[in-house]
Every structure is written in C-alpha cells, then in structure tokens.
Design an enzyme around this catalytic site. Sequence first.
Site, PDB file in Angstrom:
ATOM      1  CE  LYS A 174     -34.221 -10.085   2.505  1.00 21.30           C
ATOM      2  NZ  LYS A 174     -35.070 -11.294   2.599  1.00 21.30           N
ATOM      3  CE1 TYR A 181     -40.561  16.253 -19.788  1.00 21.61           C
ATOM      4  CE2 TYR A 181     -40.199  15.379 -17.575  1.00 21.61           C
ATOM      5  CZ  TYR A 181     -39.703  15.875 -18.779  1.00 21.61           C
ATOM      6  OH  TYR A 181     -38.354  15.993 -18.957  1.00 21.61           O
TER       7      TYR A 181
HETATM    8  C1  LIG Z   1     -35.798 -11.208   3.791  1.00 23.98           C
HETATM    9  C2  LIG Z   1     -35.955 -12.363   4.711  1.00 23.98           C
HETATM   10  C3  LIG Z   1     -36.137 -12.165   6.085  1.00 23.98           C
HETATM   11  C4  LIG Z   1     -36.375 -10.800   6.679  1.00 23.98           C
HETATM   12  O1  LIG Z   1     -37.711 -10.452   6.456  1.00 23.98           O
HETATM   13  P1  LIG Z   1     -38.349  -9.093   7.046  1.00 23.98           P
HETATM   14  O2  LIG Z   1     -39.783  -9.207   6.706  1.00 23.98           O
HETATM   15  O3  LIG Z   1     -37.656  -7.972   6.354  1.00 23.98           O
HETATM   16  O4  LIG Z   1     -38.080  -9.091   8.509  1.00 23.98           O
HETATM   17  C5  LIG Z   1     -36.156 -13.273   6.914  1.00 23.98           C
HETATM   18  N1  LIG Z   1     -36.019 -14.527   6.403  1.00 23.98           N
HETATM   19  C6  LIG Z   1     -35.878 -14.753   5.091  1.00 23.98           C
HETATM   20  C7  LIG Z   1     -35.765 -16.144   4.582  1.00 23.98           C
HETATM   21  C8  LIG Z   1     -35.856 -13.684   4.195  1.00 23.98           C
HETATM   22  O5  LIG Z   1     -35.734 -13.915   2.876  1.00 23.98           O
END
Ligand SMILES: *Cc1c(COP(=O)(O)O)cnc(C)c1O
Length: 336
Positions: A11, A231
């Site tokens: 994702k 800055y």
């Molecule tokens: C993002 C997500 C993961 C992956 O989590 P990590 O901590 O990056 O391994 C797994 N399951 C769900 C439902 C998620 O939203």
Amino acid sequence: MHGAPTAAVVKADAYGLGAAHVAPRLLAEGARHFFVAQLSEAVALRPLLPGAMIGVLNGFSAGEAGSYTVHDLTPVLGTLPEIAAYRAFAARIGRKLPAMLHVDTGMSRLGLSDAELDAVAEDPGLLGGIAWRYAMTHLASAELPNDPLNEVQRRRFADACARLPPMARSFANSSGIFLGAAFRSDLARPGAALYGVNPTPGRANPMRATVRLTAPVLQLRDIAPGQGVGYNASWVAHRPTRVATVALGYADGYHRAASGRAEAGFDGARVPLIGRISMDLLTFDATDHPALQPGDRLEMIGPAVPPDEVAGWFGTNGYEVLTSLGHRANRIYAAL
Ligand SMILES: *Cc1c(COP(=O)(O)O)cnc(C)c1O
C-alpha cells in the site's frame, strides 16, 4: 519462525518506495498475495501481478463494484452491510466472488464488531454466497512484545474464528511475525519489515537495509564565530566553522521537525545538521570533516543512518520516514 506463508503489503506506493518496481520484484521472489489500502492502488497493480491475489484492505465500494471482478481483486470486508452489498453484487452477476473477512480484535478501526460476530454466529447465512479466502485481524501493539494487548487480540481472534465458518487465517503484520509461534497463521502480512524498518524496536534489526537516500554538497563556506546559519539564524557559530550546504529539504520528505538534531553519514562518520531545514537545502557543520568536498554525497537515510533513527529526529516512526520520501530524488532500483 520458519515456513509460514507471507503476503506483501504494498500500500501507499510500497511505503513510498515505488510499488510499480517493488511489487513485481516481490512476485518474482515468490510472493503470491499482496495487499493495498485502496481500490485504485489495486487496479494499478493488477497488470504487474498476474495470477497473484490482491487484497483491498479498505474494503468494497459498491459504486465501483465492477472493478473488483474486471481486475480480479479481493476486498477485505469488515461490516455486515458491506458484506451484504458484496453478496448482492455477486448474486446479480451470478458468481461466487472472493473476499476476506476482517474481525476487529482491538483496533476499533475496521472489521466486524462483537455484536456483528454474534449476529453471524446466530445466522451464518449472513456470510453466504461469498468465497471466503481468509479471516483476518490487525495487531495494535505488535512492536511492543510485552504489551498485554497482543495476547488479548490473539485470544479474541481465535475465539472469533471458532464462531465463523472454517476458513484460513491471516494475522501478523511485520512486528507480529516476531512475537512467536502463537502469532503465526496461514498468511502473515508484513509491510514495513520488507522495506528495512526494524520490526523489533529496541533490539537489533533482523532485516537488511533496503533504502539509501543521499544528497550532494553544493557549497562549503567558512564562517566566523557569531555568524548565523539558515532561516532565523537559529544556529550561531561559536567557533570558526565550515558549513556544508546540501541539496535536500522538507519538500523531499526530510521533515523540518528535525532542524538542529539530525545527522548524516559521510565516510564512516556522522556529520551534524545545523540550523533550520529549508524546503530545498540542509546545512551541516563540516568543520571536523576536512575531507568533505563540493559534490560529495551525504547519506541522509541508509545502512549507516537507519530510517528508525531518522524517525526519532522527525518525531515519528520509520513508516512515515519512508512514506514521506519526495519525488524529486532520482530513484535507482538496485541491491544496496
Ligand atoms: C499496513 C497493514 C499491514 C502491514 O503492517 P506493517 O506493520 O507495515 O507490517 C498489515 N495489515 C494491515 C491490516 C495493515 O493495514
């Protein structure tokens, strides 16, 4: 810790690293299950992941129902109305469609509530007409092995699954994999660990670094005591100082919150950042690094400067360090 099947969570553009590059490589390495958050992410990845399951964590949106079948996607369903809408869609087109069933065991974000589970246990027909691939839940505190919530969620998930029709289970995220055998399931769902973020904070990182962000020195200048840098002149030299100006800034995802406390790697040493972080420029105290020349590159994130350490300077976690990475940097996909 051996032998449990593992999906890949890709994702948010594979945590900022470029899903179009990362996902096909994971497929080539043997991954057959992928997860994204949004339908649009799944649609974009489908041509790159032939034959793989692509799970859509954010679920089924009835307004775009056709996309799930056209692109062979697997929504993760987490409310009874959502399940009913998906079943109605499947019935309309006369097919039994695949889905995953999300159960809430402590996050209170997505997934069937206890009351919905009660309803399902009483009337299993509420889950009818769907080809259930996995039941899943998500750990809230897996990176804290001593948090009692882990065991609470493990037990709630086992209890929930016992009340559901038999189906495979998907449980651990990156850190959950390292909680031990009791957290193993039919399909783990790591994201961050795949990208080198330490899934066991406080202990040595069992994962290899995958990301290196470097930035070039544009100029070196020598300034006198009393002279300010950047800055608001928030940093003032207290000795004759050599300032290195580097081509990176908050527009590249190097958070302004790290002003005055970050470090970069150079030649096996650490160079301290001084002054405010600008949109496009960083300034470093190079006085103690006489070898540093214009054109040399500092390692901002990488094997010598792990994302988890950068996260401390940013006031966030390694995940956000990666998903913040900007798109100005030239991205090269190669072994580190
Ligand atoms: C993002 C997500 C993961 C992956 O989590 P990590 O901590 O990056 O391994 C797994 N399951 C769900 C439902 C998620 O939203």
